[in-house]
Design an enzyme around this catalytic site. Structure first.
Site, mmCIF file in Angstrom:
data_model
loop_
_atom_site.group_PDB
_atom_site.id
_atom_site.type_symbol
_atom_site.label_atom_id
_atom_site.label_comp_id
_atom_site.label_asym_id
_atom_site.label_seq_id
_atom_site.Cartn_x
_atom_site.Cartn_y
_atom_site.Cartn_z
ATOM 1 N N ASP A 8 90.035 -12.376 167.392
ATOM 2 C CA ASP A 8 91.352 -12.162 167.993
ATOM 3 C C ASP A 8 91.142 -11.834 169.462
ATOM 4 O OD1 ASP A 8 92.270 -12.481 165.438
ATOM 5 O OD2 ASP A 8 93.103 -10.462 165.233
ATOM 6 N N ASP A 130 103.175 -14.326 157.985
ATOM 7 C CA ASP A 130 102.766 -12.936 158.211
ATOM 8 C C ASP A 130 103.912 -12.027 157.793
ATOM 9 O OD1 ASP A 130 100.466 -14.017 159.513
ATOM 10 O OD2 ASP A 130 101.665 -14.257 161.332
#
EC number: 5.3.1.16
Length: 241
Positions: A8, A130
């Site tokens: 990330d 998500d």
């Protein structure tokens, strides 16, 4: 089931968030391309790369790191975070990104999702679902979409989506273990190739996921923090699954 290491990116550094909270981020490397090289040496074949700045619509910040990762690693790369128009898709295609992850756009812009499928094919388009408390989050997990994840999955199945990443945000970055029940329900209800994400802390977690009794086996598992914190040995995990 394949093991997919994650990087990330935030301000060109490899970081991990806690439950998606940008105020609770930990920096693990200022040279993320070296992490990708290490993952390849340990047997990984696919890298999960997320532009966290892009997810918040802070575009271009991680461009140099994304390019360097793409140029220096032999891994296939699936990339998400801020892909919300045709131009961004075309750019990532041009630099050699293998798979595009659409999250916010999959909820808010069905025309872009259709464009991606029509122009790049089902194998290269992945939708990130998500959710927390059953509701899909968008815009870098900072906004409620008001859409239940099961309703979104119904729409995705009708649209012809084959690949999804499902993240239980409440587990993400916690090392508390995956939401096995959610994955079991999804794999028994939908035709997707599913990648699990969130909460992986050990080889046992991976074994639990790989042994789920479902109509369709789990396609893959994303792991990040467990690797960075030394809780999981990537080479051993890959050879054990």
């Amino acid at each position: 089931m394949i093991i997919i290491p994650a990087i990330d990116l935030f301000d060109n550094c490899a970081v991990r968030l806690f439950k998606g909270n940008y105020k609770e981020k930990k920096i693990y490397s200022s040279e993320p391309w070296k992490l990708a090289e290490g993952f390849a040496k340990n047997g990984a074949t696919l890298l999960h790369l997320v532009d966290l700045n892009g997810a918040r619509n802070q575009l271009g910040i991680n461009e140099d790191s994304i390019l360097k990762i793409r140029k220096t690693t032999s891994l296939k790369v699936q990339l998400g975070g801020g892909i919300r128009d045709k131009e961004k898709l075309a750019y990532y295609d041009k630099i050699g990104i293998d798979r595009f992850i659409l999250g916010t756009a999959a909820v808010t812009d069905p025309d872009l999702l259709k464009f991606a499928l029509d122009n790049y094919g089902k194998e290269r388009v992945v939708v990130a679902v998500d959710a927390i408390d059953g509701i899909v989050k968008i815009a870098g997990w900072e906004k409620d979409s008001g859409v239940r994840y099961r309703d979104l999955m119904d729409r995705l199945a009708k649209a012809g989506i084959e690949h999804i990443v499902f993240t239980d945000i409440a587990q993400d970055g916690t090392l508390a273990g995956p939401n096995l029940k959610a994955y079991q329900e999804i794999l028994n209800s939908y035709p997707f190739q599913v990648i699990a994400s969130g909460g992986i802390s050990s080889l046992k977690d991976l074994m639990d996921l790989s042994s789920l009794k479902t109509k369709i086996p789990l396609y893959g598992v994303i792991t990040g923090k467990a690797l960075y914190e030394g809780k999981l040995d990537l080479a051993k995990a890959i050879s054990s699954i």
